[in-house]
Every structure is written in C-alpha cells, then in structure tokens.
Design an enzyme around this catalytic site. Structure first.
Site, PDB file in Angstrom:
ATOM      1  CG  ASP A  36      -1.996   1.014   1.174  1.00 50.16           C
ATOM      2  OD1 ASP A  36      -1.730   2.152   0.725  1.00 50.16           O
ATOM      3  OD2 ASP A  36      -3.130   0.690   1.557  1.00 50.16           O
ATOM      4  CG  ASP A  49      -8.918   2.756  -7.000  1.00 53.70           C
ATOM      5  OD1 ASP A  49      -9.275   2.384  -8.133  1.00 53.70           O
ATOM      6  OD2 ASP A  49      -8.230   2.052  -6.240  1.00 53.70           O
ATOM      7  CB  THR A 109      -3.075   2.931 -18.251  1.00 50.77           C
ATOM      8  OG1 THR A 109      -4.429   3.381 -18.169  1.00 50.77           O
ATOM      9  CG2 THR A 109      -2.139   4.101 -18.025  1.00 50.77           C
ATOM     10  CG  ASP A 141     -12.085   8.108 -16.369  1.00 45.32           C
ATOM     11  OD1 ASP A 141     -11.249   7.761 -15.508  1.00 45.32           O
ATOM     12  OD2 ASP A 141     -13.298   7.832 -16.283  1.00 45.32           O
TER      13      ASP A 141
HETATM   14  N1  SAM Z   1      -3.069   2.398 -13.362  1.00 45.60           N
HETATM   15  C1  SAM Z   1      -3.871   1.317 -13.935  1.00 45.60           C
HETATM   16  C2  SAM Z   1      -4.519   1.753 -15.210  1.00 45.60           C
HETATM   17  O1  SAM Z   1      -4.542   2.968 -15.479  1.00 45.60           O
HETATM   18  O2  SAM Z   1      -4.977   0.899 -15.977  1.00 45.60           O
HETATM   19  C3  SAM Z   1      -4.903   0.780 -12.913  1.00 45.60           C
HETATM   20  C4  SAM Z   1      -5.962   1.749 -12.485  1.00 45.60           C
HETATM   21  S1  SAM Z   1      -7.010   1.085 -11.213  1.00 45.60           S
HETATM   22  C5  SAM Z   1      -8.430   2.076 -11.321  1.00 45.60           C
HETATM   23  C6  SAM Z   1      -6.268   1.705  -9.731  1.00 45.60           C
HETATM   24  C7  SAM Z   1      -5.277   0.736  -9.100  1.00 45.60           C
HETATM   25  O3  SAM Z   1      -4.621   1.383  -8.021  1.00 45.60           O
HETATM   26  C8  SAM Z   1      -5.920  -0.520  -8.536  1.00 45.60           C
HETATM   27  O4  SAM Z   1      -5.289  -1.660  -9.065  1.00 45.60           O
HETATM   28  C9  SAM Z   1      -5.696  -0.398  -7.024  1.00 45.60           C
HETATM   29  O5  SAM Z   1      -5.536  -1.638  -6.404  1.00 45.60           O
HETATM   30  C10 SAM Z   1      -4.446   0.447  -6.971  1.00 45.60           C
HETATM   31  N2  SAM Z   1      -4.311   1.236  -5.737  1.00 45.60           N
HETATM   32  C11 SAM Z   1      -5.209   2.103  -5.227  1.00 45.60           C
HETATM   33  N3  SAM Z   1      -4.771   2.650  -4.078  1.00 45.60           N
HETATM   34  C12 SAM Z   1      -3.538   2.117  -3.861  1.00 45.60           C
HETATM   35  C13 SAM Z   1      -2.570   2.291  -2.834  1.00 45.60           C
HETATM   36  N4  SAM Z   1      -2.800   3.095  -1.780  1.00 45.60           N
HETATM   37  N5  SAM Z   1      -1.406   1.601  -2.915  1.00 45.60           N
HETATM   38  C14 SAM Z   1      -1.189   0.764  -3.968  1.00 45.60           C
HETATM   39  N6  SAM Z   1      -2.071   0.553  -4.970  1.00 45.60           N
HETATM   40  C15 SAM Z   1      -3.230   1.228  -4.922  1.00 45.60           C
END
Ligand code: SAM
Length: 219
Positions: free
Chosen positions: A96, A118, A192, A154
């Site tokens: 994390d 996210d 991505t 987006d």
């Molecule tokens: N960056 C990729 C893309 O654009 O296709 C994935 C986007 S996805 C919506 C967001 C990713 O961020 C998820 O896989 C989630 O598990 C990860 N994520 C969110 N908060 C995080 C954190 N605090 N530490 C590590 N990973 C995180």
C-alpha cells in the site's frame, strides 16, 4: 480495478523474484542493492496490470522503474506480463502506497506516475485518493530535486480535486490538459489499461504534471 480471487495469484506473487519483499530494507539502497546502477528511479503507484510501466521500461532502459500495487490478484497479471518482457529495469512491490516513506528515502525517487487512480467518491474517503494533500506530502518526502508527479484520469471530479489539493499544498502545475488527445501533451503517450477502456468509450482523458514546492524535499 475489479477484484477477483485469482487462484494461485498469492503463491505466484510470493514466489516471484520480480516482486521485491521486505521493501523497508531497500530504503536508501535501490540504486546499489536492487538495480546496481545510478539511473533515476521512477514509480507508478496503483499500476494495475502493468501495461504502462512495462512499455515505459522498454522505452527507457536508462531509467529504473518500480510499480506499486496493493492487490495481489491484479499484480499477478503484471508479473505475467513482466516475465514475457526482457527487462532488468522494472520491479514491483505488493504494498500500500500509504507506506511509501518506509520504502524510499528522501530524494530517492525521480518521478511518480498516477494513472486512473481510484476516485474514492465519498467525502469521508478523500484521504485515500492518491492526489490528496496527505499523499502529496508523502511524495514530497521521497522526490528528488527536479522531481515531478504525472497524473492521468478520466474522472473530472477527481481531476478538479487534485488540482485544488496541489495548489493548496504549494505544488506548481507545470502542464495541464482537460483533453489529452487534443493536447501537445499527448505526444509519446503510453495508454494504460483503463485509459484504453475509457478512450474507446469516447471519454476525455485529463492530465497534469505537478512540481513539488521549492525546497520542500528538506521537510
Ligand atoms: N493504473 C492502472 C490503469 O490505469 O490501468 C490501474 C488503475 S485502477 C483504477 C487503480 C489501481 O490502483 C488498482 O489496481 C488499485 O488496487 C491500486 N491502488 C489504489 N490505491 C492504492 C494504494 N494506496 N497503494 C497501492 N495501490 C493502490
């Protein structure tokens, strides 16, 4: 990112030498211990299945990359992709990013990419957004002088929130577009997984490049 329980993902991630363990022990030692060179270290936080970072690592062999992803089932896909590519400049952490400063020392990171982070739409979750002032402060503490954060999304609300947080925290907006495909910032763009999905739906993609407050790395 939809979270599925992928059978075998935990075991494969645990066994993979591409996913570095005990990241706290690597703090301050990324150049000497992990990469064995003095190239800059760039991060993608929340890298999902790793398409962006793999393409970037192939394009820039003189830059070292670290992808941070907290969900094992998602990281598993990135590990599979990375195994197919001949690369010595890309590793992953199954962590994390809240603990970023436990893994990287002051000035150890040259650039941070945040792609389609996210949105955490509920107000009470705002500190979890990767562009909240709390996260920006973490970035300040690991970025080298001249470092930057690049953010694509987006999501207009998240983009506007990020701009407010950056400005309130003393960051400089070096470049910004509310429609990436129509902007000069699109040159050299690497899509991505999420970006491809939203682009195919005709959604506008936004991007900003942020520079930390001057002198902030000494905080
Ligand atoms: N960056 C990729 C893309 O654009 O296709 C994935 C986007 S996805 C919506 C967001 C990713 O961020 C998820 O896989 C989630 O598990 C990860 N994520 C969110 N908060 C995080 C954190 N605090 N530490 C590590 N990973 C995180």
């Amino acid at each position: 990112m939809r979270l599925k329980n992928v059978p075998g993902a935990r075991e494969a991630v645990d066994a993979s030498p591409l996913v570095l363990k005990n990241a706290e022990d690597l703090k301050g030692r990324w150049s000497s211990q992990v990469f064995g060179n003095s190239h800059p270290v760039h991060l993608e936080i929340g890298m999902g299945k790793g398409r962006f970072l793999t393409a970037l690592a192939l394009r820039n062999p003189d830059v070292n990359y670290v992808g941070i992803e907290k969900y094992t089932s998602v990281l598993y896909r990135a590990v599979q992709r990375r195994e197919e590519a001949e690369l010595s400049n890309l590793f992953y952490l199954n962590e994390d990013a809240e603990k970023l400063e436990s893994f990287f020392g002051p000035g150890e990171v040259g650039r941070i990419y945040l792609n389609f982070s996210d949105p955490w739409p509920k107000d009470r979750h705002h500190k979890r957004r990767l562009t909240s002032r709390e996260f920006l402060q973490r970035y300040v503490r690991v970025l080298a002088p001249g470092g930057a954060v690049e953010f694509k999304t987006d999501n207009r609300n998240l983009f506007a929130f990020s701009l407010e947080e950056a400005e309130a925290s003393g960051w400089t907006v070096a470049d910004i577009t509310w429609d990436l495909r129509k902007s000069p910032m699109y040159e050299g763009n690497i899509m991505t997984e999420y970006e491809e999905k939203f682009s195919l739906l005709g959604e506008k993609i936004m991007k900003m490049i942020l520079l930390p407050p001057a002198g902030a790395e000494v905080l």
